[in-house]
Design an enzyme around this catalytic site. Sequence first.
Site, PDB file in Angstrom:
ATOM      1  N   SER A 201       0.859  -1.173   0.000  1.00  0.00           N
ATOM      2  CA  SER A 201       0.000   0.000   0.000  1.00  0.00           C
ATOM      3  C   SER A 201       0.900   1.228   0.000  1.00  0.00           C
ATOM      4  O   SER A 201       1.686   1.418   0.925  1.00  0.00           O
ATOM      5  CB  SER A 201      -0.872  -0.027   1.256  1.00  0.00           C
ATOM      6  OG  SER A 201      -1.627   1.156   1.352  1.00  0.00           O
TER       7      SER A 201
ATOM      8  N   LYS B 239      -1.018  -1.117  -4.521  1.00  0.00           N
ATOM      9  CA  LYS B 239      -2.209  -0.325  -4.196  1.00  0.00           C
ATOM     10  C   LYS B 239      -1.737   1.091  -3.945  1.00  0.00           C
ATOM     11  O   LYS B 239      -0.740   1.292  -3.245  1.00  0.00           O
ATOM     12  CB  LYS B 239      -2.875  -0.932  -2.948  1.00  0.00           C
ATOM     13  CG  LYS B 239      -3.649   0.014  -2.029  1.00  0.00           C
ATOM     14  CD  LYS B 239      -4.440  -0.777  -1.008  1.00  0.00           C
ATOM     15  CE  LYS B 239      -4.568  -0.054   0.317  1.00  0.00           C
ATOM     16  NZ  LYS B 239      -5.311  -0.872   1.320  1.00  0.00           N
TER      17      LYS B 239
ATOM     18  N   LYS C 273      -2.961   4.963  -2.594  1.00  0.00           N
ATOM     19  CA  LYS C 273      -3.996   5.748  -1.937  1.00  0.00           C
ATOM     20  C   LYS C 273      -4.423   6.856  -2.883  1.00  0.00           C
ATOM     21  O   LYS C 273      -3.570   7.464  -3.552  1.00  0.00           O
ATOM     22  CB  LYS C 273      -3.428   6.350  -0.643  1.00  0.00           C
ATOM     23  CG  LYS C 273      -3.059   5.303   0.398  1.00  0.00           C
ATOM     24  CD  LYS C 273      -4.298   4.602   0.927  1.00  0.00           C
ATOM     25  CE  LYS C 273      -3.981   3.780   2.169  1.00  0.00           C
ATOM     26  NZ  LYS C 273      -5.205   3.134   2.696  1.00  0.00           N
TER      27      LYS C 273
ATOM     28  N   ASP D 106      -7.141   2.840  -3.222  1.00  0.00           N
ATOM     29  CA  ASP D 106      -7.870   2.894  -1.952  1.00  0.00           C
ATOM     30  C   ASP D 106      -8.153   4.355  -1.619  1.00  0.00           C
ATOM     31  O   ASP D 106      -7.224   5.144  -1.428  1.00  0.00           O
ATOM     32  CB  ASP D 106      -7.020   2.248  -0.836  1.00  0.00           C
ATOM     33  CG  ASP D 106      -7.759   2.167   0.504  1.00  0.00           C
ATOM     34  OD1 ASP D 106      -8.922   2.623   0.584  1.00  0.00           O
ATOM     35  OD2 ASP D 106      -7.154   1.649   1.474  1.00  0.00           O
TER      36      ASP D 106
ATOM     37  N   GLU E 233     -11.039   0.457  -3.487  1.00  0.00           N
ATOM     38  CA  GLU E 233     -11.332   0.169  -2.083  1.00  0.00           C
ATOM     39  C   GLU E 233     -11.970   1.380  -1.416  1.00  0.00           C
ATOM     40  O   GLU E 233     -11.461   2.498  -1.532  1.00  0.00           O
ATOM     41  CB  GLU E 233     -10.007  -0.206  -1.385  1.00  0.00           C
ATOM     42  CG  GLU E 233     -10.139  -0.663   0.048  1.00  0.00           C
ATOM     43  CD  GLU E 233      -8.773  -1.037   0.664  1.00  0.00           C
ATOM     44  OE1 GLU E 233      -7.780  -1.199  -0.076  1.00  0.00           O
ATOM     45  OE2 GLU E 233      -8.717  -1.154   1.900  1.00  0.00           O
TER      46      GLU E 233
ATOM     47  N   ASP F 133     -13.697  -1.835   2.972  1.00  0.00           N
ATOM     48  CA  ASP F 133     -12.782  -1.944   4.107  1.00  0.00           C
ATOM     49  C   ASP F 133     -13.527  -1.387   5.331  1.00  0.00           C
ATOM     50  O   ASP F 133     -14.202  -2.133   6.067  1.00  0.00           O
ATOM     51  CB  ASP F 133     -11.488  -1.162   3.777  1.00  0.00           C
ATOM     52  CG  ASP F 133     -10.507  -1.031   4.940  1.00  0.00           C
ATOM     53  OD1 ASP F 133     -10.824  -1.457   6.068  1.00  0.00           O
ATOM     54  OD2 ASP F 133      -9.405  -0.480   4.740  1.00  0.00           O
TER      55      ASP F 133
ATOM     56  N   LYS G   1      -9.808  -7.028   8.181  1.00  0.00           N
ATOM     57  CA  LYS G   1      -8.841  -6.641   9.211  1.00  0.00           C
ATOM     58  C   LYS G   1      -9.452  -7.122  10.513  1.00  0.00           C
ATOM     59  O   LYS G   1     -10.536  -6.649  10.880  1.00  0.00           O
ATOM     60  CB  LYS G   1      -8.682  -5.116   9.269  1.00  0.00           C
ATOM     61  CG  LYS G   1      -8.036  -4.499   8.048  1.00  0.00           C
ATOM     62  CD  LYS G   1      -8.016  -2.985   8.131  1.00  0.00           C
ATOM     63  CE  LYS G   1      -7.376  -2.390   6.885  1.00  0.00           C
ATOM     64  NZ  LYS G   1      -7.532  -0.911   6.828  1.00  0.00           N
TER      65      LYS G   1
ATOM     66  N   GLY H  89      -4.122  -4.196   6.117  1.00  0.00           N
ATOM     67  CA  GLY H  89      -3.031  -3.874   7.046  1.00  0.00           C
ATOM     68  C   GLY H  89      -3.280  -2.525   7.680  1.00  0.00           C
ATOM     69  O   GLY H  89      -4.041  -1.714   7.147  1.00  0.00           O
TER      70      GLY H  89
HETATM   71  O1  OSB Z   1      -7.170   1.691   4.498  1.00  0.00           O
HETATM   72  O2  OSB Z   1      -6.019  -0.052   4.348  1.00  0.00           O
HETATM   73  C1  OSB Z   1      -6.189   1.071   4.821  1.00  0.00           C
HETATM   74  C2  OSB Z   1      -3.114   2.075   6.849  1.00  0.00           C
HETATM   75  C3  OSB Z   1      -3.697   2.722   7.908  1.00  0.00           C
HETATM   76  C4  OSB Z   1      -5.065   2.843   7.947  1.00  0.00           C
HETATM   77  C5  OSB Z   1      -5.837   2.328   6.917  1.00  0.00           C
HETATM   78  C6  OSB Z   1      -5.266   1.678   5.845  1.00  0.00           C
HETATM   79  C7  OSB Z   1      -3.866   1.587   5.801  1.00  0.00           C
HETATM   80  C8  OSB Z   1      -3.148   1.001   4.671  1.00  0.00           C
HETATM   81  C9  OSB Z   1      -1.767   0.481   4.962  1.00  0.00           C
HETATM   82  O3  OSB Z   1      -3.549   0.986   3.537  1.00  0.00           O
HETATM   83  C10 OSB Z   1      -1.676  -0.980   4.835  1.00  0.00           C
HETATM   84  C11 OSB Z   1      -0.364  -1.484   5.367  1.00  0.00           C
HETATM   85  O4  OSB Z   1       0.589  -1.498   4.603  1.00  0.00           O
HETATM   86  O5  OSB Z   1      -0.301  -1.857   6.560  1.00  0.00           O
HETATM   87 MG    MG Z   2      -8.321   0.536   3.133  1.00  0.00          MG
END
Ligand code: OSB
Ligand code: MG
Length: 371
Positions: free
Chosen positions: A135, A161, A163, A188, A213, A238, A262, A290
Amino acid sequence: MTIDRLDIRLLRLPLVRYFETSFARSYDRMFVLVTVHGEGAQGWGEAVAEHDPYYSSETTETVWHVVTEFLAPLVLGRDFAHPRDLWPAMARIRGHNMAKAVVEMAAWDLHAKQNGQPLWQTLGGTRRPIASGVSIGIQDSLEELLERVTIEREAGYQRIKIKIKPGWDIEAVERLRARFGAIPLMVDANAAYTLDEAAHLAVLDRFDLMMIEQPLDYDDVMDHARLQRQLRTAVCLDESIVSPRVAAMAIDAGACRIINIKPGRVGGHAESIRVHDICAGAGVPVWHGGMLESGIGRAHNLHLSTLPNFRLPGDVAASKRYYAEDLIDPAIDVQPDGTVLLPEHGSGIGVHIVEDRVSRATLRHLEVRPS
Ligand code: OSB
Ligand code: MG
């Protein structure tokens, strides 16, 4: 299994590099660790709540409050036949899934250790390497984004992925496709859009993304169903999926074609297994999300990812992407083929926790015993 003592710690670890989502940029990670003790063994859990209530309404301080004031008295000194019995024992407390999850997951680790079993086996999974994606946060420039993706592709990760948010979306994806071609790619939004922007989001259909996402609000299902009808790209939820019931509702409504699990968000391993099974029954693939976990939470995530419907690469990347020095040794690393091996140092979550690193990162520590 009887838990005769619980330790709770608040920790801070600096991030190797800032991480920016549509809601905030972070330079460090605050989190809560819980240790449960029973018959000379210890189980560990890591709460995914962050310092700020931006991803979810829970924070490190609400987790501390709810674990110490309400959850510890419900679980301490009680005999549990199985860790799946903790969730119903905590049912009187509404919400606070992340607080419940950290206690419940620590109990799974304890139970597995007491039985001399690796956690994946106790959870009902199958031992196998886990496919990992990465991510990548919002960067200061598109050039930097291309650089980050190059680095992670070279590390072997099986999907990228990024953001996104309004103003950092279509052009970013366009540039990635132009540079990297048909790589497995997804976005995402962390709830950065509204249904009014459906036509804008539909532009993303051109780029053959694996999924988008959580485009819409964190507690929404119905607008996502309306949006999914207007998109060719699969919607993945999510934030919205906070329970097996909501997962079933979202699938029924056609709000998503993929679900991110999660365990912190749904209340622990037992609830994650229920979400996993509902999705499997409906033919909806899941992948493991994550939350910038240390090696302790990361190990839990890998063990859970051995269940069969985790069919897409998870956000379970190597520790060194996040922390210069993980709390566990050896740290979790990625293989050249983009998979991550299950930690196998003894039973339970299978990691060696470096106590000295835990103490150095600890800001506050409390021992809770049965009253
Ligand atoms: O939306 O998946 C998410 C990190 C913090 C809060 C929300 C998210 C995330 C990530 C990071 O996308 C995922 C990772 O590499 O741990
Ligand atoms: Mg997410």
